[in-house]
Design a protein around this motif. Structure first.
Motif, mmCIF file in Angstrom:
data_model
loop_
_atom_site.group_PDB
_atom_site.id
_atom_site.type_symbol
_atom_site.label_atom_id
_atom_site.label_comp_id
_atom_site.label_asym_id
_atom_site.label_seq_id
_atom_site.Cartn_x
_atom_site.Cartn_y
_atom_site.Cartn_z
ATOM 1 N N ALA A 296 0.905 -1.199 0.172
ATOM 2 C CA ALA A 296 0.109 0.075 -0.274
ATOM 3 C C ALA A 296 0.917 1.209 -0.073
ATOM 4 O O ALA A 296 1.649 1.342 0.931
ATOM 5 N N SER A 297 0.614 2.069 -0.991
ATOM 6 C CA SER A 297 1.537 3.385 -1.014
ATOM 7 C C SER A 297 0.602 4.307 -0.305
ATOM 8 O O SER A 297 -0.530 4.668 -0.736
ATOM 9 N N ILE A 298 1.197 5.185 0.549
ATOM 10 C CA ILE A 298 0.524 6.122 1.309
ATOM 11 C C ILE A 298 0.938 7.510 1.086
ATOM 12 O O ILE A 298 2.121 8.016 0.837
ATOM 13 N N ILE A 299 0.109 8.588 1.078
ATOM 14 C CA ILE A 299 0.309 9.994 0.830
ATOM 15 C C ILE A 299 -0.343 10.619 2.122
ATOM 16 O O ILE A 299 -1.521 10.654 2.018
ATOM 17 N N LYS A 300 0.690 11.038 2.954
ATOM 18 C CA LYS A 300 0.219 11.366 4.303
ATOM 19 C C LYS A 300 -0.518 12.974 4.043
ATOM 20 O O LYS A 300 -1.827 13.142 4.837
ATOM 21 N N THR A 301 0.095 13.743 3.501
ATOM 22 C CA THR A 301 -0.543 15.080 3.303
ATOM 23 C C THR A 301 -0.369 15.526 2.026
ATOM 24 O O THR A 301 0.596 15.073 1.103
ATOM 25 N N GLN A 302 -1.239 16.568 1.370
ATOM 26 C CA GLN A 302 -1.116 16.671 0.132
ATOM 27 C C GLN A 302 0.267 17.280 -0.129
ATOM 28 O O GLN A 302 0.745 18.112 0.444
ATOM 29 N N GLY A 303 0.611 16.955 -1.242
ATOM 30 C CA GLY A 303 2.156 17.421 -1.869
ATOM 31 C C GLY A 303 3.402 16.540 -1.065
ATOM 32 O O GLY A 303 4.285 16.778 -1.588
ATOM 33 N N ALA A 304 3.093 15.860 -0.330
ATOM 34 C CA ALA A 304 3.962 15.171 0.462
ATOM 35 C C ALA A 304 4.447 13.841 -0.576
ATOM 36 O O ALA A 304 3.727 13.487 -1.114
ATOM 37 N N PRO A 305 5.750 13.332 -0.496
ATOM 38 C CA PRO A 305 6.008 12.308 -1.096
ATOM 39 C C PRO A 305 5.219 11.028 -0.854
ATOM 40 O O PRO A 305 4.672 10.882 0.631
ATOM 41 N N ARG A 306 5.317 9.933 -1.361
ATOM 42 C CA ARG A 306 4.476 8.605 -1.204
ATOM 43 C C ARG A 306 5.388 7.628 -0.333
ATOM 44 O O ARG A 306 6.667 7.866 -0.552
ATOM 45 N N ARG A 307 4.749 6.934 0.461
ATOM 46 C CA ARG A 307 5.443 6.147 1.449
ATOM 47 C C ARG A 307 4.867 4.813 1.150
ATOM 48 O O ARG A 307 3.634 4.729 1.075
ATOM 49 N N VAL A 308 5.729 3.836 1.369
ATOM 50 C CA VAL A 308 5.034 2.464 0.872
ATOM 51 C C VAL A 308 5.081 1.647 2.102
ATOM 52 O O VAL A 308 6.446 1.447 2.577
ATOM 53 N N PHE A 309 4.037 0.694 2.324
ATOM 54 C CA PHE A 309 4.147 -0.381 3.402
ATOM 55 C C PHE A 309 3.878 -1.436 3.027
ATOM 56 O O PHE A 309 3.228 -1.673 1.982
ATOM 57 N N VAL A 310 4.472 -2.556 3.565
ATOM 58 C CA VAL A 310 4.434 -4.017 3.196
ATOM 59 C C VAL A 310 3.766 -4.876 4.124
ATOM 60 O O VAL A 310 4.328 -4.625 5.361
ATOM 61 N N SER A 311 2.957 -5.601 3.748
ATOM 62 C CA SER A 311 2.507 -6.574 4.797
ATOM 63 C C SER A 311 2.758 -8.136 4.353
ATOM 64 O O SER A 311 2.345 -8.338 3.041
ATOM 65 N N LEU A 312 2.932 -9.011 5.283
ATOM 66 C CA LEU A 312 3.387 -10.028 5.003
ATOM 67 C C LEU A 312 2.104 -11.058 5.566
ATOM 68 O O LEU A 312 1.941 -12.459 5.352
ATOM 69 N N ASP A 313 1.100 -10.554 6.071
ATOM 70 C CA ASP A 313 -0.060 -11.108 6.622
ATOM 71 C C ASP A 313 -1.526 -10.509 6.454
ATOM 72 O O ASP A 313 -2.334 -10.460 7.185
ATOM 73 N N GLN A 314 -1.462 -10.032 5.195
ATOM 74 C CA GLN A 314 -2.845 -9.858 4.603
ATOM 75 C C GLN A 314 -3.298 -8.323 5.099
ATOM 76 O O GLN A 314 -4.421 -8.272 5.265
ATOM 77 N N GLY A 315 -2.384 -7.658 5.634
ATOM 78 C CA GLY A 315 -2.893 -6.388 6.361
ATOM 79 C C GLY A 315 -3.074 -6.281 7.759
ATOM 80 O O GLY A 315 -3.290 -5.072 8.167
ATOM 81 N N ASN A 316 -2.648 -7.103 8.362
ATOM 82 C CA ASN A 316 -2.912 -7.174 10.015
ATOM 83 C C ASN A 316 -1.615 -6.358 10.502
ATOM 84 O O ASN A 316 -1.986 -5.536 11.577
ATOM 85 N N SER A 317 -0.513 -6.500 10.054
ATOM 86 C CA SER A 317 0.558 -5.773 10.514
ATOM 87 C C SER A 317 1.167 -5.167 9.175
ATOM 88 O O SER A 317 1.215 -5.798 8.130
ATOM 89 N N TRP A 318 2.005 -3.947 9.253
ATOM 90 C CA TRP A 318 2.753 -3.365 8.154
ATOM 91 C C TRP A 318 4.007 -2.886 8.521
ATOM 92 O O TRP A 318 4.633 -2.638 9.697
ATOM 93 N N SER A 319 5.225 -2.954 7.509
ATOM 94 C CA SER A 319 6.431 -2.388 7.390
ATOM 95 C C SER A 319 6.656 -1.431 6.399
ATOM 96 O O SER A 319 6.148 -1.768 5.297
#
Length: 809
Positions: A296-319
């Protein structure tokens, strides 16, 4: 998983029909079950000519190659088992083929004629045909779908592997909010009509292991679910942007808050087939799911760079994925992924047309730099990255040099080291011959095709044809835009041979025991097929028809097990009309002898010929395969299974990637610490914990199976808690517009999506969060903290649909 659709398109142009005049090759060795052929513009009478006859083919440009006519006995057998079929009185301008089931010879063919009046409204006609003998004959079964018009973009939707399920989406008025489908569970023998409570916007998606479970995205962006193969439907959610199946009863989708059509997206998950849903991430820009990895790539605020999180348990926890930062004009794309690791392309700033390839650890979180200046078309997403499925660890791609030239490189150890392709022994260097100038083989891929270079097909490999690679290319100091030739490697890319002059369509049959090819022309009709029983060393020529046809494409059953090849084309008739022609050739009666043990040899993969214990050791182990001798003229058959023996090797430094903060010098196995990182702690966030990395510079390559030998000390310690990916939706989204996500389709086909960004780290006396390592020599980068600060001051607040898109493959 469900099969991926590969399109081959040729159009018949009439004064009121708008189409394209192009051709694409069909990779028969892949698992694609569906293909589309369309008629191109009929050639003018004076230009409709057969290509040079068989006798002259052996001369001229191919005089030095091993090419000959078939013998009288071979000719007799081939003619007895050549089956032409004319689709008389069919006005379809496109034809879609789909193999239904495995090894049963059943093919469905759907012809379509469309007249577009508006992008939402098209009128036309369709006819449906069925074959039970691998395309040798067809029966018209249009009455089974009440002769309804099936729009070409929906075509024939085939179910998962080993399934005989088929869905045809009928055209309805764009003014209606209802739709209609025809479904078959018996490979097209019978169809059932179902009226839908919505209009489908795209093809319906089969659950890979439960083919009765379907997801559909409707016009109006609602997500619908069926648990009985389309008979009944339930609306899951409104304002859905994209969706994908997970495992078993799980699927994921992104949706706008409060069912609006603007604002940032939230990522939702259901684990009970839509009965309940939960938000697992907010402020989502894009997402993808492949193997063990959910992104899941995330944009926290408008204009901010994207941050990507990875999950190995289908979304229960993210890194958080640790990669260099990008601006909104850049993009990221997954080039390849499996359960062990990910190849990630990170775009360069500006309109450079290239970027950097990074390779991940087995968690998809930590990455190392693998290849600089990787060629990638930002405008169309085309690139030449090729996974050589015929030999493990091998990938080929193209890079852009400083002088703007494009050159090919290959890796045999999953991105650890890259090197130029060797010069084929039977080719002359096309370079200028200046002292010190390189002379190597350079190959064409999807990027070349997108640039309209005369390349009809990308490289072709098949997992059952061990070591075999077929590709278009040229020899010189860089790739040439002139007419390419066909080259073959029989050892997974270590050595190459020029096998055919000029561009061709080609296909792999009988698990590599048979290769077929047809010359590609834009202004000539064809009548000759070439085939080889020795992996392209020598070729036989066979005139499969007395009356030349305009070639549309090659088609064979997926999986390379078949001995049948179909040549599709058409012959112009009076006026603007034309008739579809299919010629199917059954080679089983030519290669009548089934191979026995004496026809095979033992072959050590990745061998350099060195007589030592480490010869053939790649990724920690060596593999010996049973391969067909080139001199054996026999058939592997449908029951052929690749036989191999594996043996682990002692670990060496080459079995390790350089860890974070370390890099390798060229032609060296040692990992050297980056000068500007000495004395700094390496930290990153993993599952909500701030991890401290203590390393001597080496981390074992994912999937490496070496034992004993060299060992590297590496410790990860938990220091403190760090920011976790938010799943709550109690705050309003910051983004005011959503950008469409680009979707890339491949020859072997893989749905994943991700935009990647690293946690901003600070230089000087402040704590260093992350610094990526290099497996190739590179200049030290300036302090990226200063660069990021300056970018933040000048960040544009407007999002554009023609840039900053994360490419999903």
């Amino acid at each position: 998983m469900a099969p991926i659709v590969f399109l081959l398109t040729f159009y018949l142009l009439v004064p009121f029909f708008f189409g394209q005049n192009q051709s694409f090759g069909f990779p028969s060795g892949s698992d694609e079950r569906s293909s589309v052929f369309s008629r191109g513009e009929p050639l003018k009478k004076q230009s409709f000519r057969a290509k040079r006859d068989v006798g002259s083919q052996s001369a001229g440009t191919e005089a030095s190659l091993c090419i000959s006519e078939v013998s009288a006995e071979e000719l007799k057998k081939l003619k007895q088992h050549t089956h032409p079929f004319d689709f008389e009185d069919d006005d379809g301008s496109t034809i879609t083929l789909a193999w239904v089931g495995d090894g049963n010879g059943v093919i469905l063919a759907l012809t379509t004629f469309e007249m577009p009046f508006h992008w939402l409204f098209k009128a036309g006609s369709s006819r449906l045909y069925r074959s039970e003998d691998y395309g040798k004959t067809f029966s018209d079964i249009s009455d089974r779908i009440n002769k309804n018009f099936i729009r070409r973009e929906f075509g024939i939707n085939v179910g998962p592997e080993n399934s005989q399920r088929v869905i045809l989406t009928a055209d309805v008025s764009w003014l209606s909010d209802k739709g209609k489908i025809y479904t078959s569970s018996d490979a097209g023998k019978n169809f059932q009509s179902t009226d839908l409570p919505f209009q489908p916007a795209v093809r319906m998606s089969f659950q890979p292991t439960h083919p009765d479970h379907l997801l559909a995205h409707s016009l109006g962006d609602a997500l619908w679910l069926s648990l009985d193969f389309g008979k009944t439907w339930t609306k899951v959610h409104e304002s859905v942007h994209s969706f994908i199946w997970g495992s078993e009863n799980t699927f994921f989708f992104t949706a706008h808050l409060n069912n609006s059509d603007t604002g940032m997206l939230v990522l939702k998950r259901t684990m009970d087939l839509g009965k309940t849903t939960e938000v697992i991430a907010k402020d989502v820009y894009a997402f993808g799911f492949s193997g063990r990895f959910l992104f899941a790539s995330i944009i926290k605020t408008q204009g901010a760079p994207r941050r990507v999180f990875v999950s190995l348990d289908q979304g229960n926890s993210w890194s958080e994925a640790q990669l260099p930062p990008v601006t909104h004009e850049q993009f990221y794309s997954i080039l390849a992924a499996d359960d062990d690791m990910i190849f990630m392309h990170v775009d360069e700033q500006g309109d450079a047309g290239f970027g950097t390839i990074y390779i991940s650890d087995d968690r998809g979180v930590l990455y190392s730099e693998s290849l600089n200046h990787h060629l990638f078309g930002a405008s169309n997403g085309a690139n030449d990255f090729t996974n050589v499925t015929s030999l493990r660890g091998v990938y080929i791609t193209n890079v852009i040099r400083k002088d703007g030239s494009v050159q090919s490189v290959i890796t045999f150890d999953r991105g650890g080291k890259w090197k130029p392709l060797k010069t084929p022994e039977n080719s002359h260097c096309a370079s200028s011959g200046k002292p010190g100038e390189m002379c190597n083989l350079h190959i064409h891929g999807d990027y070349s095709i997108s640039q309209h270079i005369n390349v009809p097909m990308p490289p072709l490999t098949a997992s059952s044809a061990i070591g075999l690679i077929i590709t278009h290319g040229s020899v010189g100091n860089a790739i040439s835009s002139l007419t390419p030739d066909v080259y073959i490697s029989d050892d997974g890319g270590y050595t190459w041979m020029k096998t055919l002059s000029g561009p061709h369509h080609y296909a792999i049959l009988d698990s590599g025991g048979l290769i077929v090819a047809v010359e590609y022309y834009t202004d000539q009709a064809i009548q000759t097929l070439k085939f080889s029983t020795d992996e392209g060393q020598c070729w036989k020529l066979y005139n499969f028809t007395e009356n030349p046809i305009i070639f549309a494409g090659l088609a064979s059953e997926p999986g390379t097990k078949s001995m049948n090849i179909s040549i599709w084309g058409y012959r112009p008739k009076q006026g603007y009309s034309a008739v579809w022609i299919s010629v199917t050739i059954d080679f089983e009666e030519l290669l009548t002898r089934v191979c026995d043990e004496n026809d095979y040899i033992t072959w050590l993969a990745h061998s350099t010929g060195a007589e030592n214990e480490m010869d053939g050791c790649i990724l920690g182990y060596k593999e010996k395969f049973r391969r067909l001798k080139k001199s054996s003229v026999c058939r592997n058959g449908r029951d052929y299974i690749v036989s191999k023996d594996q043996k682990p090797c002692l670990c060496t430094k080459d079995d390790y990637f350089c860890d974070f903060g370390y890099y390798r010098k060229e032609n060296s196995s040692d990992c050297i610490e980056e000068a500007d990182l000495k004395g700094h702690d390496l930290e990153y966030c993993l599952n909500g914990n701030e991890e401290l990395l203590k390393t001597k510079g080496y981390r074992k390559a994912p999937g490496n199976k070496c034992e004993g030998g060299f060992e590297a000390e590496r410790i990860e310690e938990v220091k403190a808690r760090c920011e976790k990916l938010r799943a709550s939706t109690d705050s309003k989204p910051n983004r005011t517009a959503v950008i469409a996500i680009s979707i890339l389709i491949v020859a072997a086909a893989l749905m994943t999506g991700v935009a990647l960004i690293l946690k901003k780290y600070v230089c000087g006396g402040r704590a260093l969060v992350y610094r990526y390592s290099a497996l190739q020599p590179k200049d030290d980068d300036p302090c990226l903290a200063d660069e990021l600060d300056s970018q933040a001051d000048n960040t544009r607040q407007v999002y554009h649909d023609d840039s900053d898109e994360d490419l999903i493959e």
